[in-house]
Design a protein around this motif. Structure first.
Motif, PDB file in Angstrom:
ATOM      1  N   ALA A 326       0.797  -1.220   0.000  1.00 29.49           N
ATOM      2  CA  ALA A 326       0.000   0.000   0.000  1.00 29.49           C
ATOM      3  C   ALA A 326       0.832   1.274   0.000  1.00 29.49           C
ATOM      4  O   ALA A 326       0.366   2.312  -0.488  1.00 29.49           O
ATOM      5  CB  ALA A 326      -0.933   0.008   1.216  1.00 29.49           C
ATOM      6  N   VAL A 327       2.058   1.210   0.529  1.00 31.78           N
ATOM      7  CA  VAL A 327       2.848   2.436   0.700  1.00 31.78           C
ATOM      8  C   VAL A 327       4.216   2.338   0.042  1.00 31.78           C
ATOM      9  O   VAL A 327       4.545   3.107  -0.872  1.00 31.78           O
ATOM     10  CB  VAL A 327       3.017   2.778   2.197  1.00 31.78           C
ATOM     11  CG1 VAL A 327       3.871   4.027   2.360  1.00 31.78           C
ATOM     12  CG2 VAL A 327       1.661   2.976   2.861  1.00 31.78           C
ATOM     13  N   ALA A 328       5.039   1.395   0.494  1.00 30.50           N
ATOM     14  CA  ALA A 328       6.440   1.355   0.049  1.00 30.50           C
ATOM     15  C   ALA A 328       6.570   1.177  -1.459  1.00 30.50           C
ATOM     16  O   ALA A 328       7.346   1.877  -2.112  1.00 30.50           O
ATOM     17  CB  ALA A 328       7.179   0.240   0.782  1.00 30.50           C
ATOM     18  N   LEU A 329       5.823   0.251  -2.027  1.00 32.33           N
ATOM     19  CA  LEU A 329       5.960  -0.034  -3.452  1.00 32.33           C
ATOM     20  C   LEU A 329       5.354   1.071  -4.316  1.00 32.33           C
ATOM     21  O   LEU A 329       5.741   1.245  -5.467  1.00 32.33           O
ATOM     22  CB  LEU A 329       5.316  -1.382  -3.784  1.00 32.33           C
ATOM     23  CG  LEU A 329       5.743  -2.030  -5.104  1.00 32.33           C
ATOM     24  CD1 LEU A 329       7.257  -2.220  -5.161  1.00 32.33           C
ATOM     25  CD2 LEU A 329       5.043  -3.370  -5.301  1.00 32.33           C
ATOM     26  N   ARG A 330       4.422   1.826  -3.764  1.00 32.92           N
ATOM     27  CA  ARG A 330       3.817   2.922  -4.516  1.00 32.92           C
ATOM     28  C   ARG A 330       4.746   4.129  -4.632  1.00 32.92           C
ATOM     29  O   ARG A 330       4.520   5.001  -5.478  1.00 32.92           O
ATOM     30  CB  ARG A 330       2.519   3.379  -3.843  1.00 32.92           C
ATOM     31  CG  ARG A 330       1.409   2.351  -3.881  1.00 32.92           C
ATOM     32  CD  ARG A 330       0.206   2.819  -3.059  1.00 32.92           C
ATOM     33  NE  ARG A 330      -0.764   1.753  -2.931  1.00 32.92           N
ATOM     34  CZ  ARG A 330      -1.776   1.557  -3.765  1.00 32.92           C
ATOM     35  NH1 ARG A 330      -1.937   2.360  -4.796  1.00 32.92           N
ATOM     36  NH2 ARG A 330      -2.622   0.564  -3.586  1.00 32.92           N
ATOM     37  N   ASN A 331       5.756   4.200  -3.779  1.00 29.40           N
ATOM     38  CA  ASN A 331       6.618   5.380  -3.769  1.00 29.40           C
ATOM     39  C   ASN A 331       7.299   5.628  -5.115  1.00 29.40           C
ATOM     40  O   ASN A 331       7.634   6.760  -5.443  1.00 29.40           O
ATOM     41  CB  ASN A 331       7.691   5.246  -2.685  1.00 29.40           C
ATOM     42  CG  ASN A 331       7.117   5.426  -1.286  1.00 29.40           C
ATOM     43  OD1 ASN A 331       6.032   5.976  -1.113  1.00 29.40           O
ATOM     44  ND2 ASN A 331       7.840   4.949  -0.278  1.00 29.40           N
ATOM     45  N   GLY A 332       7.532   4.571  -5.885  1.00 28.38           N
ATOM     46  CA  GLY A 332       8.229   4.727  -7.154  1.00 28.38           C
ATOM     47  C   GLY A 332       7.337   4.952  -8.347  1.00 28.38           C
ATOM     48  O   GLY A 332       7.817   4.995  -9.480  1.00 28.38           O
ATOM     49  N   MET A 333       6.030   5.103  -8.125  1.00 30.89           N
ATOM     50  CA  MET A 333       5.114   5.286  -9.248  1.00 30.89           C
ATOM     51  C   MET A 333       5.462   6.533 -10.041  1.00 30.89           C
ATOM     52  O   MET A 333       5.773   7.582  -9.485  1.00 30.89           O
ATOM     53  CB  MET A 333       3.676   5.383  -8.741  1.00 30.89           C
ATOM     54  CG  MET A 333       3.111   4.073  -8.202  1.00 30.89           C
ATOM     55  SD  MET A 333       2.949   2.766  -9.441  1.00 30.89           S
ATOM     56  CE  MET A 333       1.741   3.489 -10.538  1.00 30.89           C
ATOM     57  N   GLY A 334       5.415   6.406 -11.362  1.00 30.77           N
ATOM     58  CA  GLY A 334       5.646   7.544 -12.233  1.00 30.77           C
ATOM     59  C   GLY A 334       7.016   7.587 -12.861  1.00 30.77           C
ATOM     60  O   GLY A 334       7.303   8.476 -13.667  1.00 30.77           O
ATOM     61  N   LEU A 335       7.888   6.637 -12.529  1.00 25.59           N
ATOM     62  CA  LEU A 335       9.245   6.669 -13.062  1.00 25.59           C
ATOM     63  C   LEU A 335       9.405   5.861 -14.341  1.00 25.59           C
ATOM     64  O   LEU A 335      10.276   6.159 -15.157  1.00 25.59           O
ATOM     65  CB  LEU A 335      10.237   6.151 -12.010  1.00 25.59           C
ATOM     66  CG  LEU A 335      10.330   6.949 -10.713  1.00 25.59           C
ATOM     67  CD1 LEU A 335      11.299   6.270  -9.753  1.00 25.59           C
ATOM     68  CD2 LEU A 335      10.782   8.378 -11.000  1.00 25.59           C
ATOM     69  N   ALA A 369       7.584   1.974   6.180  1.00 30.11           N
ATOM     70  CA  ALA A 369       7.253   1.718   4.785  1.00 30.11           C
ATOM     71  C   ALA A 369       7.293   3.006   3.967  1.00 30.11           C
ATOM     72  O   ALA A 369       7.718   3.011   2.814  1.00 30.11           O
ATOM     73  CB  ALA A 369       5.872   1.070   4.682  1.00 30.11           C
ATOM     74  N   ALA A 370       6.854   4.106   4.565  1.00 28.49           N
ATOM     75  CA  ALA A 370       6.870   5.392   3.852  1.00 28.49           C
ATOM     76  C   ALA A 370       8.291   5.820   3.526  1.00 28.49           C
ATOM     77  O   ALA A 370       8.520   6.552   2.555  1.00 28.49           O
ATOM     78  CB  ALA A 370       6.173   6.455   4.687  1.00 28.49           C
ATOM     79  N   ASP A 371       9.271   5.365   4.319  1.00 33.96           N
ATOM     80  CA  ASP A 371      10.679   5.665   4.065  1.00 33.96           C
ATOM     81  C   ASP A 371      11.360   4.569   3.264  1.00 33.96           C
ATOM     82  O   ASP A 371      12.585   4.529   3.163  1.00 33.96           O
ATOM     83  CB  ASP A 371      11.426   5.849   5.392  1.00 33.96           C
ATOM     84  CG  ASP A 371      11.047   7.150   6.079  1.00 33.96           C
ATOM     85  OD1 ASP A 371      10.569   8.066   5.385  1.00 33.96           O
ATOM     86  OD2 ASP A 371      11.215   7.259   7.308  1.00 33.96           O
ATOM     87  N   GLY A 372      10.567   3.665   2.705  1.00 32.27           N
ATOM     88  CA  GLY A 372      11.140   2.585   1.906  1.00 32.27           C
ATOM     89  C   GLY A 372      11.911   1.580   2.731  1.00 32.27           C
ATOM     90  O   GLY A 372      12.824   0.915   2.228  1.00 32.27           O
ATOM     91  N   PHE A 373      11.548   1.430   4.021  1.00 29.59           N
ATOM     92  CA  PHE A 373      12.237   0.508   4.932  1.00 29.59           C
ATOM     93  C   PHE A 373      13.734   0.792   4.959  1.00 29.59           C
ATOM     94  O   PHE A 373      14.558  -0.125   4.980  1.00 29.59           O
ATOM     95  CB  PHE A 373      11.972  -0.954   4.551  1.00 29.59           C
ATOM     96  CG  PHE A 373      10.516  -1.330   4.599  1.00 29.59           C
ATOM     97  CD1 PHE A 373       9.828  -1.367   5.792  1.00 29.59           C
ATOM     98  CD2 PHE A 373       9.824  -1.622   3.435  1.00 29.59           C
ATOM     99  CE1 PHE A 373       8.477  -1.696   5.839  1.00 29.59           C
ATOM    100  CE2 PHE A 373       8.473  -1.957   3.462  1.00 29.59           C
ATOM    101  CZ  PHE A 373       7.809  -1.998   4.672  1.00 29.59           C
ATOM    102  N   ASP A 374      14.085   2.071   4.958  1.00 25.41           N
ATOM    103  CA  ASP A 374      15.484   2.499   4.988  1.00 25.41           C
ATOM    104  C   ASP A 374      16.004   2.398   6.420  1.00 25.41           C
ATOM    105  O   ASP A 374      15.610   3.166   7.290  1.00 25.41           O
ATOM    106  CB  ASP A 374      15.603   3.935   4.475  1.00 25.41           C
ATOM    107  CG  ASP A 374      17.042   4.450   4.485  1.00 25.41           C
ATOM    108  OD1 ASP A 374      17.952   3.661   4.790  1.00 25.41           O
ATOM    109  OD2 ASP A 374      17.241   5.647   4.190  1.00 25.41           O
ATOM    110  N   ASN A 375      16.906   1.444   6.663  1.00 25.29           N
ATOM    111  CA  ASN A 375      17.447   1.258   8.006  1.00 25.29           C
ATOM    112  C   ASN A 375      18.292   2.439   8.468  1.00 25.29           C
ATOM    113  O   ASN A 375      18.574   2.571   9.658  1.00 25.29           O
ATOM    114  CB  ASN A 375      18.294  -0.021   8.065  1.00 25.29           C
ATOM    115  CG  ASN A 375      17.457  -1.265   7.911  1.00 25.29           C
ATOM    116  OD1 ASN A 375      16.301  -1.299   8.303  1.00 25.29           O
ATOM    117  ND2 ASN A 375      18.031  -2.297   7.323  1.00 25.29           N
TER     118      ASN A 375
END
Length: 422
Positions: A326-335, A369-375
């Motif tokens: 719902a969130v992480a994978l959608r972040n790249g939409m439009g590329l 998830a909104a941060d792309g699971f960036d550790n």
């Protein structure tokens, strides 16, 4: 280099519209008073877990490692770590106990370094040097201790990442790249004497694989090292995710090798994850790489999602997968058009994950998830971070039930799943 966003073509938009609804806001119910602002909480109720059993256990083990380090009880720490590693002890969410103890033991040093770098401290400042120098002194007092050597090696790995950040090489200053390389080189030197132990220790094997992010190891095929690690700890999906990321062309692999290793991993871990091994290897890779996303076998990936839920139906896992879709994978939409169509198909699986399997909300997972699971993401306010995750999740869930809510029905999540009532 950065990818410049591209507009959708007029041919792709109709296909995406049916797969990926707009989730910017939820529609208010038709019977709501016109003057009253729409509040998701008035129409949606779901238990919120701010500190799950897994999170409590994780914090306890990290605190234990930190306590033993602060008390200079390094012998005791090494014994506990070795025992947990040999017994393959894990937290309820699957994180190895040895990793938690080790992180706690080095957390004071790492946090001091991250704070100093955020404050733009000089490269020779005490806050950037003293902590790791102190850990190096510990090794002199405990020669030949593999567990403690690995703690110090991982400290150097963490410091290397702190210096470098997660941006592309072209935007990382030269000094930062050099400091990163120096720390990874030192970590490799510390682990070199323990090649034999690495063959049987998941903790040490994972540390050796962590070196690939910052340096190449001569005459070593990265995928082979990760295969050995995954065979040592097949229940730990984090190793599969890390391998998938490292197999991207921007690091040490190729798209063909990524696909091959994803299928090989699925085959080797089938008794535990079903098709989930394929999904875990691609999990982070397709979230950050458009070409990998466009190439992934969507049917195989979605089968893996369903098998992961069968293997691990706990709410932490359900929230992780739902937030990913719902969130992480959608972040790249439009590329990229090809990747966008694949993303849309995978993202649509949040519907059955939430409607059929979710019973409680884990805000921190949604915030990550909104941060792309960036550790390496720096969290300045945990409470605001969690509040953001809760807000994002509630709007996603409300959108999935927008038809019911628009008819004036209230959605309540129970231990048996969501219940819709007037």
């Amino acid at each position: 280099m950065f990818h410049r966003p591209r507009f959708f073509s007029r041919h792709l938009l109709p296909r995406l519209a049916g797969l990926l609804p707009n989730r910017t806001q939820s529609a208010p119910p038709t019977n709501a008073p016109k003057s009253a602002p729409f509040r998701v909480e008035d129409w949606l109720s779901i238990p919120v877990s701010n500190r799950s059993a897994a999170e409590r256990f994780t914090r306890e083990r990290q605190n234990r490692g930190q306590f033993l380090a602060r008390q200079d009880r390094w012998d005791e720490l090494a014994v506990e770590m070795a025992a947990a590693d040999a017994a393959r002890q894990v937290a309820p969410n699957g994180t190895p106990v040895t990793d938690l103890l080790a992180y706690g033991a080095r957390s004071d040093v790492i946090q001091a370094v991250e704070h100093a770098l955020a404050e733009e401290a000089p490269a020779n400042s005490a806050s950037l040097i003293d902590g790791v120098s102190g850990l190096e002194e510990v090794l002199k007092d405990h020669p030949g201790d593999a567990m403690l050597a690995t703690i110090v090696a991982l400290t150097h790995v963490d410091m290397g990442w702190a210096w470098r950040g997660t941006g592309w090489d072209s935007i990382v200053p030269r000094l930062n790249r050099e400091r990163c390389a120096a720390h990874f080189d030192r970590a490799a030197d510390l682990l070199a004497p323990y090649a034999h132990e690495t063959r049987t220790s998941p903790f040490m094997a994972a540390a050796r694989c962590a070196l690939f992010a910052g340096r190449r190891i001569k005459n070593v095929r990265m995928a082979d090292e990760y295969e050995r690690l995954i065979d040592l700890a097949p229940n730990n999906h984090r190793h599969m995710r890390a391998m998938g990321t490292q197999l991207l062309p921007r690091w040490f692999g190729s798209y063909d090798e990524l696909e091959l290793e994803a299928r090989r991993t699925a085959s080797r871990t089938q008794s535990i994850w079903g098709a989930g091994g394929y999904t875990w290897v691609y999990f982070d890779a397709i979230a950050m790489d458009e070409e990998a996303c466009a190439r992934v076998d969507v049917e195989f990936f979605v089968d893996g999602l369903r098998d992961i839920v069968k293997a691990r139906p706990d709410q932490e896992m359900v929230n992780l997968l739902a937030a990913y879709c719902a969130v992480a994978l959608r972040n790249g939409m439009g590329l990229d058009e090809g990747a966008d169509f694949v993303r849309a198909q995978i993202c649509s699986n949040d519907r059955w994950l939430i409607r059929d399997h979710m019973t409680e909300l884990h805000p921190l997972i949604w915030a990550h998830a909104a941060d792309g699971f960036d550790n390496n993401a720096r969290i300045t306010s945990p409470s605001r971070f969690a509040a953001r995750g809760r807000s994002d999740a509630l709007h996603v869930i409300a959108d999935l039930f927008r038809d019911e809510i628009s008819r004036g029905l209230r959605v309540t999540f129970t231990p048996d799943g969501p219940r819709v009532e007037a």
